[in-house]
Scaffold this motif. Structure first.
Motif, PDB file in Angstrom:
ATOM      1  N   THR A   5       0.831  -1.179   0.131  1.00 20.52           N
ATOM      2  CA  THR A   5       0.053   0.039   0.095  1.00 20.52           C
ATOM      3  C   THR A   5       0.954   1.047   0.049  1.00 20.52           C
ATOM      4  N   LEU A   6       0.592   2.099  -1.045  1.00 18.03           N
ATOM      5  CA  LEU A   6       1.280   3.150  -1.158  1.00 18.03           C
ATOM      6  C   LEU A   6       0.944   4.514  -0.232  1.00 18.03           C
ATOM      7  N   GLY A   7       1.645   5.038   0.673  1.00 21.77           N
ATOM      8  CA  GLY A   7       1.262   6.385   1.393  1.00 21.77           C
ATOM      9  C   GLY A   7       0.018   6.199   1.689  1.00 21.77           C
ATOM     10  N   ARG A   8      -0.344   7.699   2.070  1.00 21.09           N
ATOM     11  CA  ARG A   8      -1.613   7.799   2.644  1.00 21.09           C
ATOM     12  C   ARG A   8      -2.931   7.662   1.563  1.00 21.09           C
ATOM     13  N   THR A   9      -2.530   7.347   0.216  1.00 23.66           N
ATOM     14  CA  THR A   9      -3.521   7.222  -0.827  1.00 23.66           C
ATOM     15  C   THR A   9      -4.182   5.973  -0.573  1.00 23.66           C
ATOM     16  N   GLY A  10      -3.462   4.796   0.127  1.00 23.99           N
ATOM     17  CA  GLY A  10      -4.225   3.562   0.087  1.00 23.99           C
ATOM     18  C   GLY A  10      -4.403   2.773  -0.930  1.00 23.99           C
ATOM     19  N   ILE A  11      -3.608   3.306  -2.139  1.00 18.84           N
ATOM     20  CA  ILE A  11      -3.532   2.297  -3.300  1.00 18.84           C
ATOM     21  C   ILE A  11      -2.526   0.948  -3.172  1.00 18.84           C
ATOM     22  N   LYS A  12      -3.180  -0.112  -3.671  1.00 20.97           N
ATOM     23  CA  LYS A  12      -2.160  -1.162  -3.716  1.00 20.97           C
ATOM     24  C   LYS A  12      -1.623  -1.386  -4.827  1.00 20.97           C
ATOM     25  N   VAL A  13      -0.553  -1.567  -4.896  1.00 21.99           N
ATOM     26  CA  VAL A  13       0.390  -1.684  -6.326  1.00 21.99           C
ATOM     27  C   VAL A  13       1.220  -3.227  -5.962  1.00 21.99           C
ATOM     28  N   SER A  39       7.863   3.399  -9.231  1.00 25.54           N
ATOM     29  CA  SER A  39       8.046   3.595  -7.823  1.00 25.54           C
ATOM     30  C   SER A  39       9.035   2.311  -7.250  1.00 25.54           C
ATOM     31  N   TYR A  40      10.130   2.874  -6.404  1.00 24.16           N
ATOM     32  CA  TYR A  40      11.070   2.172  -5.855  1.00 24.16           C
ATOM     33  C   TYR A  40      11.240   2.371  -4.637  1.00 24.16           C
ATOM     34  N   LEU A  41      11.381   0.815  -3.751  1.00 20.55           N
ATOM     35  CA  LEU A  41      11.356   0.990  -2.281  1.00 20.55           C
ATOM     36  C   LEU A  41      12.762   0.257  -1.818  1.00 20.55           C
ATOM     37  N   ALA A  42      13.589   1.041  -1.508  1.00 18.93           N
ATOM     38  CA  ALA A  42      14.898   0.397  -0.771  1.00 18.93           C
ATOM     39  C   ALA A  42      14.914  -0.404   0.296  1.00 18.93           C
ATOM     40  N   GLY A  46      10.676   2.719   4.700  1.00 25.08           N
ATOM     41  CA  GLY A  46       9.244   2.555   4.801  1.00 25.08           C
ATOM     42  C   GLY A  46       8.809   3.548   3.715  1.00 25.08           C
ATOM     43  N   ALA A  47       9.368   4.072   2.930  1.00 17.25           N
ATOM     44  CA  ALA A  47       8.906   4.895   1.888  1.00 17.25           C
ATOM     45  C   ALA A  47       9.584   4.570   0.530  1.00 17.25           C
ATOM     46  N   GLY A  48       8.475   4.792  -0.457  1.00 14.61           N
ATOM     47  CA  GLY A  48       8.926   4.645  -1.773  1.00 14.61           C
ATOM     48  C   GLY A  48       9.257   5.867  -2.400  1.00 14.61           C
ATOM     49  N   VAL A  49      10.096   5.744  -3.634  1.00 13.56           N
ATOM     50  CA  VAL A  49      10.518   7.057  -4.275  1.00 13.56           C
ATOM     51  C   VAL A  49      10.416   6.795  -5.775  1.00 13.56           C
ATOM     52  N   SER A  50      10.039   7.699  -6.672  1.00  9.94           N
ATOM     53  CA  SER A  50       9.751   7.714  -8.038  1.00  9.94           C
ATOM     54  C   SER A  50      11.128   7.582  -8.484  1.00  9.94           C
ATOM     55  N   THR A  51      11.659   6.683  -9.213  1.00 10.39           N
ATOM     56  CA  THR A  51      12.868   6.673  -9.973  1.00 10.39           C
ATOM     57  C   THR A  51      13.037   6.164 -11.323  1.00 10.39           C
ATOM     58  N   PRO A  52      13.920   6.814 -12.097  1.00  6.34           N
ATOM     59  CA  PRO A  52      14.053   6.673 -13.614  1.00  6.34           C
ATOM     60  C   PRO A  52      14.534   5.052 -13.886  1.00  6.34           C
ATOM     61  N   ILE A  53      13.827   4.594 -14.794  1.00  6.54           N
ATOM     62  CA  ILE A  53      14.317   3.290 -15.546  1.00  6.54           C
ATOM     63  C   ILE A  53      15.120   3.499 -16.550  1.00  6.54           C
ATOM     64  N   SER A  54      16.404   3.323 -16.310  1.00 10.09           N
ATOM     65  CA  SER A  54      17.573   3.257 -17.335  1.00 10.09           C
ATOM     66  C   SER A  54      17.816   2.270 -17.899  1.00 10.09           C
TER      67      SER A  54
END
Length: 58
Positions: A5-13, A39-42, A46-54
Motif C-alpha cells: 500500500t502506497l502512502g496515505r492514498t491507500g492504493i495497493k500496487v 516506484s522504488y522501495l529501498a 518505509g517510503a518509496g520514491v519515483s525513480t528513472p528506469i534506465s
C-alpha cells in the motif's frame, strides 16, 4: 504475488521486480515522458520514491 500500500492514498500496487541491492520496483511504469519512471522501495525503507528506469532486461 506481493502487494504494497502506497502512502496515505491507500492504493495497493504489485511488487514487480526485485533489484540486486534488495530493493523492489512496484506498480506500473509512468510512460508520460521520454525517460520512464517507477516506484522504488529501498531495503529497510518505509517510503518509496519515483525513480528513472534506465535499464530494461527482457
Amino acid at each position: 504475488m506481493k502487494y504494497r500500500t502506497l502512502g496515505r492514498t491507500g492504493i495497493k500496487v504489485r511488487q514487480n521486480y526485485g533489484c540486486g541491492n534488495g530493493g523492489y520496483l512496484y506498480g506500473y511504469p509512468n510512460k508520460t515522458a521520454a525517460l520512464w519512471t517507477t516506484s522504488y522501495l529501498a531495503p529497510n525503507s518505509g517510503a518509496g520514491v519515483s525513480t528513472p528506469i534506465s535499464t530494461v532486461y527482457q
